[in-house]
Design an enzyme around this catalytic site. Sequence first.
Site, PDB file in Angstrom:
ATOM      1  N   TYR A 154      44.053   1.271   1.447  1.00  0.00           N
ATOM      2  CA  TYR A 154      44.930   0.704   0.409  1.00  0.00           C
ATOM      3  C   TYR A 154      44.950  -0.818   0.518  1.00  0.00           C
ATOM      4  O   TYR A 154      44.734  -1.547  -0.471  1.00  0.00           O
ATOM      5  CB  TYR A 154      46.357   1.266   0.539  1.00  0.00           C
ATOM      6  CG  TYR A 154      47.391   0.419  -0.195  1.00  0.00           C
ATOM      7  CD1 TYR A 154      47.419   0.386  -1.591  1.00  0.00           C
ATOM      8  CD2 TYR A 154      48.318  -0.360   0.491  1.00  0.00           C
ATOM      9  CE1 TYR A 154      48.345  -0.400  -2.282  1.00  0.00           C
ATOM     10  CE2 TYR A 154      49.249  -1.141  -0.177  1.00  0.00           C
ATOM     11  CZ  TYR A 154      49.261  -1.167  -1.565  1.00  0.00           C
ATOM     12  OH  TYR A 154      50.169  -1.942  -2.233  1.00  0.00           O
TER      13      TYR A 154
ATOM     14  N   THR B 177      50.399  -7.566  -2.206  1.00  0.00           N
ATOM     15  CA  THR B 177      51.297  -6.994  -1.197  1.00  0.00           C
ATOM     16  C   THR B 177      51.204  -7.728   0.137  1.00  0.00           C
ATOM     17  O   THR B 177      50.159  -8.302   0.463  1.00  0.00           O
ATOM     18  CB  THR B 177      50.921  -5.504  -0.976  1.00  0.00           C
ATOM     19  OG1 THR B 177      51.643  -5.005   0.146  1.00  0.00           O
ATOM     20  CG2 THR B 177      49.435  -5.313  -0.706  1.00  0.00           C
ATOM     21  N   ASP B 178      52.267  -7.629   0.918  1.00  0.00           N
ATOM     22  CA  ASP B 178      52.232  -8.217   2.270  1.00  0.00           C
ATOM     23  C   ASP B 178      51.231  -7.491   3.169  1.00  0.00           C
ATOM     24  O   ASP B 178      50.854  -8.001   4.232  1.00  0.00           O
ATOM     25  CB  ASP B 178      53.630  -8.227   2.907  1.00  0.00           C
ATOM     26  CG  ASP B 178      54.289  -6.858   3.047  1.00  0.00           C
ATOM     27  OD1 ASP B 178      53.655  -5.833   2.729  1.00  0.00           O
ATOM     28  OD2 ASP B 178      55.464  -6.825   3.480  1.00  0.00           O
ATOM     29  N   GLU B 179      50.797  -6.285   2.744  1.00  0.00           N
ATOM     30  CA  GLU B 179      49.857  -5.536   3.592  1.00  0.00           C
ATOM     31  C   GLU B 179      48.508  -6.232   3.727  1.00  0.00           C
ATOM     32  O   GLU B 179      47.738  -5.904   4.635  1.00  0.00           O
ATOM     33  CB  GLU B 179      49.660  -4.112   3.065  1.00  0.00           C
ATOM     34  CG  GLU B 179      50.957  -3.337   3.039  1.00  0.00           C
ATOM     35  CD  GLU B 179      50.808  -1.846   3.209  1.00  0.00           C
ATOM     36  OE1 GLU B 179      49.708  -1.382   3.546  1.00  0.00           O
ATOM     37  OE2 GLU B 179      51.804  -1.155   3.018  1.00  0.00           O
TER      38      GLU B 179
ATOM     39  N   LYS C 278      43.649  -3.846  -2.032  1.00  0.00           N
ATOM     40  CA  LYS C 278      44.507  -4.922  -2.551  1.00  0.00           C
ATOM     41  C   LYS C 278      43.927  -6.292  -2.194  1.00  0.00           C
ATOM     42  O   LYS C 278      43.935  -7.219  -3.010  1.00  0.00           O
ATOM     43  CB  LYS C 278      45.940  -4.792  -1.994  1.00  0.00           C
ATOM     44  CG  LYS C 278      46.688  -3.539  -2.409  1.00  0.00           C
ATOM     45  CD  LYS C 278      46.893  -3.408  -3.904  1.00  0.00           C
ATOM     46  CE  LYS C 278      47.822  -4.449  -4.492  1.00  0.00           C
ATOM     47  NZ  LYS C 278      48.057  -4.213  -5.936  1.00  0.00           N
TER      48      LYS C 278
HETATM   49  P1  NAD Z   1      53.463   3.043  -8.396  1.00  0.00           P
HETATM   50  O1  NAD Z   1      52.501   3.894  -7.672  1.00  0.00           O
HETATM   51  O2  NAD Z   1      54.867   3.512  -8.587  1.00  0.00           O
HETATM   52  O3  NAD Z   1      52.921   2.723  -9.858  1.00  0.00           O
HETATM   53  C1  NAD Z   1      51.573   2.418 -10.121  1.00  0.00           C
HETATM   54  C2  NAD Z   1      51.351   2.586 -11.618  1.00  0.00           C
HETATM   55  O4  NAD Z   1      50.015   2.218 -11.922  1.00  0.00           O
HETATM   56  C3  NAD Z   1      51.556   4.028 -12.099  1.00  0.00           C
HETATM   57  O5  NAD Z   1      52.323   4.042 -13.279  1.00  0.00           O
HETATM   58  C4  NAD Z   1      50.135   4.514 -12.362  1.00  0.00           C
HETATM   59  O6  NAD Z   1      50.062   5.492 -13.373  1.00  0.00           O
HETATM   60  C5  NAD Z   1      49.450   3.214 -12.767  1.00  0.00           C
HETATM   61  N1  NAD Z   1      48.002   3.226 -12.545  1.00  0.00           N
HETATM   62  C6  NAD Z   1      47.338   3.581 -11.413  1.00  0.00           C
HETATM   63  N2  NAD Z   1      46.015   3.447 -11.585  1.00  0.00           N
HETATM   64  C7  NAD Z   1      45.832   2.986 -12.849  1.00  0.00           C
HETATM   65  C8  NAD Z   1      44.698   2.634 -13.610  1.00  0.00           C
HETATM   66  N3  NAD Z   1      43.457   2.756 -13.108  1.00  0.00           N
HETATM   67  N4  NAD Z   1      44.877   2.168 -14.865  1.00  0.00           N
HETATM   68  C9  NAD Z   1      46.122   2.064 -15.388  1.00  0.00           C
HETATM   69  N5  NAD Z   1      47.241   2.390 -14.714  1.00  0.00           N
HETATM   70  C10 NAD Z   1      47.093   2.842 -13.468  1.00  0.00           C
HETATM   71  O7  NAD Z   1      53.402   1.647  -7.676  1.00  0.00           O
HETATM   72  P2  NAD Z   1      54.508   0.542  -7.365  1.00  0.00           P
HETATM   73  O8  NAD Z   1      55.142   0.848  -6.084  1.00  0.00           O
HETATM   74  O9  NAD Z   1      55.318   0.320  -8.563  1.00  0.00           O
HETATM   75  O10 NAD Z   1      53.556  -0.712  -7.124  1.00  0.00           O
HETATM   76  C11 NAD Z   1      53.184  -1.534  -8.192  1.00  0.00           C
HETATM   77  C12 NAD Z   1      52.337  -2.678  -7.682  1.00  0.00           C
HETATM   78  O11 NAD Z   1      53.072  -3.402  -6.709  1.00  0.00           O
HETATM   79  C13 NAD Z   1      51.041  -2.246  -7.012  1.00  0.00           C
HETATM   80  O12 NAD Z   1      50.037  -3.171  -7.352  1.00  0.00           O
HETATM   81  C14 NAD Z   1      51.371  -2.323  -5.536  1.00  0.00           C
HETATM   82  O13 NAD Z   1      50.201  -2.562  -4.778  1.00  0.00           O
HETATM   83  C15 NAD Z   1      52.315  -3.487  -5.514  1.00  0.00           C
HETATM   84  N6  NAD Z   1      53.291  -3.508  -4.416  1.00  0.00           N
HETATM   85  C16 NAD Z   1      54.107  -2.431  -4.200  1.00  0.00           C
HETATM   86  C17 NAD Z   1      55.071  -2.500  -3.186  1.00  0.00           C
HETATM   87  C18 NAD Z   1      55.984  -1.340  -2.879  1.00  0.00           C
HETATM   88  O14 NAD Z   1      56.639  -1.351  -1.824  1.00  0.00           O
HETATM   89  N7  NAD Z   1      56.094  -0.335  -3.729  1.00  0.00           N
HETATM   90  C19 NAD Z   1      55.190  -3.664  -2.414  1.00  0.00           C
HETATM   91  C20 NAD Z   1      54.322  -4.745  -2.671  1.00  0.00           C
HETATM   92  C21 NAD Z   1      53.396  -4.650  -3.687  1.00  0.00           C
HETATM   93  O1  DAU Z   2      54.573  -3.579   2.416  1.00  0.00           O
HETATM   94  C1  DAU Z   2      54.353  -3.355   1.048  1.00  0.00           C
HETATM   95  C2  DAU Z   2      53.825  -1.966   0.886  1.00  0.00           C
HETATM   96  O2  DAU Z   2      54.896  -1.092   1.137  1.00  0.00           O
HETATM   97  C3  DAU Z   2      53.232  -1.709  -0.492  1.00  0.00           C
HETATM   98  O3  DAU Z   2      52.143  -2.562  -0.705  1.00  0.00           O
HETATM   99  C4  DAU Z   2      52.823  -0.245  -0.638  1.00  0.00           C
HETATM  100  O4  DAU Z   2      52.403   0.008  -1.974  1.00  0.00           O
HETATM  101  C5  DAU Z   2      54.014   0.620  -0.314  1.00  0.00           C
HETATM  102  O5  DAU Z   2      53.618   1.981  -0.313  1.00  0.00           O
HETATM  103  C6  DAU Z   2      54.586   0.266   1.053  1.00  0.00           C
HETATM  104  O6  DAU Z   2      53.669   0.628   2.117  1.00  0.00           O
HETATM  105  P1  DAU Z   2      54.194   1.246   3.507  1.00  0.00           P
HETATM  106  O7  DAU Z   2      53.084   1.990   4.127  1.00  0.00           O
HETATM  107  O8  DAU Z   2      54.886   0.231   4.327  1.00  0.00           O
HETATM  108  O9  DAU Z   2      55.318   2.211   2.900  1.00  0.00           O
HETATM  109  P2  DAU Z   2      55.700   3.723   3.189  1.00  0.00           P
HETATM  110  O10 DAU Z   2      56.924   3.997   2.394  1.00  0.00           O
HETATM  111  O11 DAU Z   2      54.548   4.643   3.050  1.00  0.00           O
HETATM  112  O12 DAU Z   2      56.082   3.678   4.731  1.00  0.00           O
HETATM  113  C7  DAU Z   2      57.093   2.814   5.201  1.00  0.00           C
HETATM  114  C8  DAU Z   2      57.208   3.042   6.702  1.00  0.00           C
HETATM  115  O13 DAU Z   2      57.714   4.359   6.943  1.00  0.00           O
HETATM  116  C9  DAU Z   2      55.884   2.958   7.424  1.00  0.00           C
HETATM  117  O14 DAU Z   2      56.104   2.382   8.723  1.00  0.00           O
HETATM  118  C10 DAU Z   2      55.466   4.411   7.569  1.00  0.00           C
HETATM  119  C11 DAU Z   2      56.801   5.124   7.725  1.00  0.00           C
HETATM  120  N1  DAU Z   2      56.825   6.511   7.213  1.00  0.00           N
HETATM  121  C12 DAU Z   2      56.433   6.718   5.920  1.00  0.00           C
HETATM  122  C13 DAU Z   2      56.396   8.004   5.418  1.00  0.00           C
HETATM  123  C14 DAU Z   2      55.971   8.233   3.992  1.00  0.00           C
HETATM  124  C15 DAU Z   2      57.222   7.568   8.021  1.00  0.00           C
HETATM  125  O15 DAU Z   2      57.618   7.365   9.195  1.00  0.00           O
HETATM  126  N2  DAU Z   2      57.182   8.822   7.522  1.00  0.00           N
HETATM  127  C16 DAU Z   2      56.758   9.097   6.260  1.00  0.00           C
HETATM  128  O16 DAU Z   2      56.734  10.286   5.875  1.00  0.00           O
END
Ligand code: NAD
Ligand code: DAU
Length: 371
Positions: free
Chosen positions: A171, A147-149, A175
């Site tokens: 988190y 992730t970019d985080e 990562k």
């Molecule tokens: P998500 O939370 O929707 O899905 C995560 C999945 O992993 C779920 O199906 C969960 O059951 C499974 N899981 C969790 N722990 C596990 C374990 N110990 N063993 C097996 N399965 C397990 O997440 P997402 O948003 O689809 O993110 C997927 C990946 O992409 C993650 O690695 C996340 O860090 C990365 N990512 C997400 C975002 C975003 O904005 N959503 C952005 C950048 C990177």
């Molecule tokens: O940048 C990539 C990441 O994006 C992934 O690695 C993470 O898995 C994914 O959860 C996401 O993280 P963020 O913290 O950026 O996403 P989130 O949707 O939680 O929040 C996006 C922005 O919105 C952040 O600035 C916090 C704000 N926010 C979020 C929630 C849930 C609010 O203002 N109110 C809220 O209730």
Amino acid sequence: MSDGGRIAPDAHLLVTGGAGFIGSELVRRLLAREDGTRVTVLDLLTYAGNRANLAAVESDPARAARLAFVRGDIADRDAVGPLVAAADAVVNVAAETHVDRSILDPEAFLRTGVIGVHVLLEAVRREAARAEAGERRTNPRFLQVSTDEVYGDIAEGRSVETDPLAPRSPYAAAKASSELLVRAYRITYGLDTVVTRGSNTYGPHQHPEKLIPLFVTNALAGEPLPMYGDGLQVRDWLHVSDHAAGIEFVLRHGQPGETYNVAGGTELPNREVISRLLAAAGRDWSLVRTVPDRPGHDRRYAMDGSKLEALGWSPAVAFELGLPETVAWYRDNPGWVEAAKGGDWASYYDAQYASRLARGTAADESPVEAG
Ligand code: NAD
Ligand code: DAU
């Protein structure tokens, strides 16, 4: 197929976390290929995992025949070993993914992000040794979805892959730790590894704890939208189909040992995202509440996507189209939303928002102009 890169047409791929948001999109995408690609999903089905996310492939006989689903934990070596032994490549999508939950309780993040990744890498190491000894067909490639985080808060400019890791939430630290393990196994054992760093992803099937699906589903239900702080935090939005496509592209074409930003190219302050989703949902700013901020809240993420672009991939879905389509998907799938807001949702929502909303105030509409 000629575009298969380093992955053979009839490859067997292990996708961990394949019942989640991005993982299930990747599985749908991989099985849409009609080149014999097979997929095994290993997913623990945590609160964020949902077998229904795979319904489209599981209900199609031709695709279902090339999909196997195993419920299990990536930190369980007995579950992982045979699955990695049977795979030509491993795509680790599994993680605990929500920053707010990592602030409430970090432990599961470390278990999956550190121990889980270690268990997967050990299994890949064993299989790489077997390949070296001529005991199996392929040297398994390992792709870690990151992730970019991991870059932390970026005041200006855009992160490039060689920038230092500076995570700021539990988190993001988990990562970054996963990435460091991958790096160590690459250097020490010569494994064929690649890493993708995706930006904030949105689209159908995203668990409603994240900003866009939470605010869309709350707006459709006429419930308050809890905006943290001033709402001027900036994220770079990437459609889930683009994120999955970027992961697949790196799996096939990434150079061993390399890391690639998968950048959305659509940087927006949260207020602007909120305005647009309210418009698409037919609601207005009267629902938005300014609530106390997330501790350690990263102000801005921004990545430079030129390394992956030079390799031949860039995102295709414009936020202007992707966001209203996403709003429509949540409107059209109330059963999915209801199930996602089951389980521990009520207690999570209470812990995260009850006191915040009690202290919240009405939010004035953003001064930020629509881009
Ligand atoms: P998500 O939370 O929707 O899905 C995560 C999945 O992993 C779920 O199906 C969960 O059951 C499974 N899981 C969790 N722990 C596990 C374990 N110990 N063993 C097996 N399965 C397990 O997440 P997402 O948003 O689809 O993110 C997927 C990946 O992409 C993650 O690695 C996340 O860090 C990365 N990512 C997400 C975002 C975003 O904005 N959503 C952005 C950048 C990177
Ligand atoms: O940048 C990539 C990441 O994006 C992934 O690695 C993470 O898995 C994914 O959860 C996401 O993280 P963020 O913290 O950026 O996403 P989130 O949707 O939680 O929040 C996006 C922005 O919105 C952040 O600035 C916090 C704000 N926010 C979020 C929630 C849930 C609010 O203002 N109110 C809220 O209730």
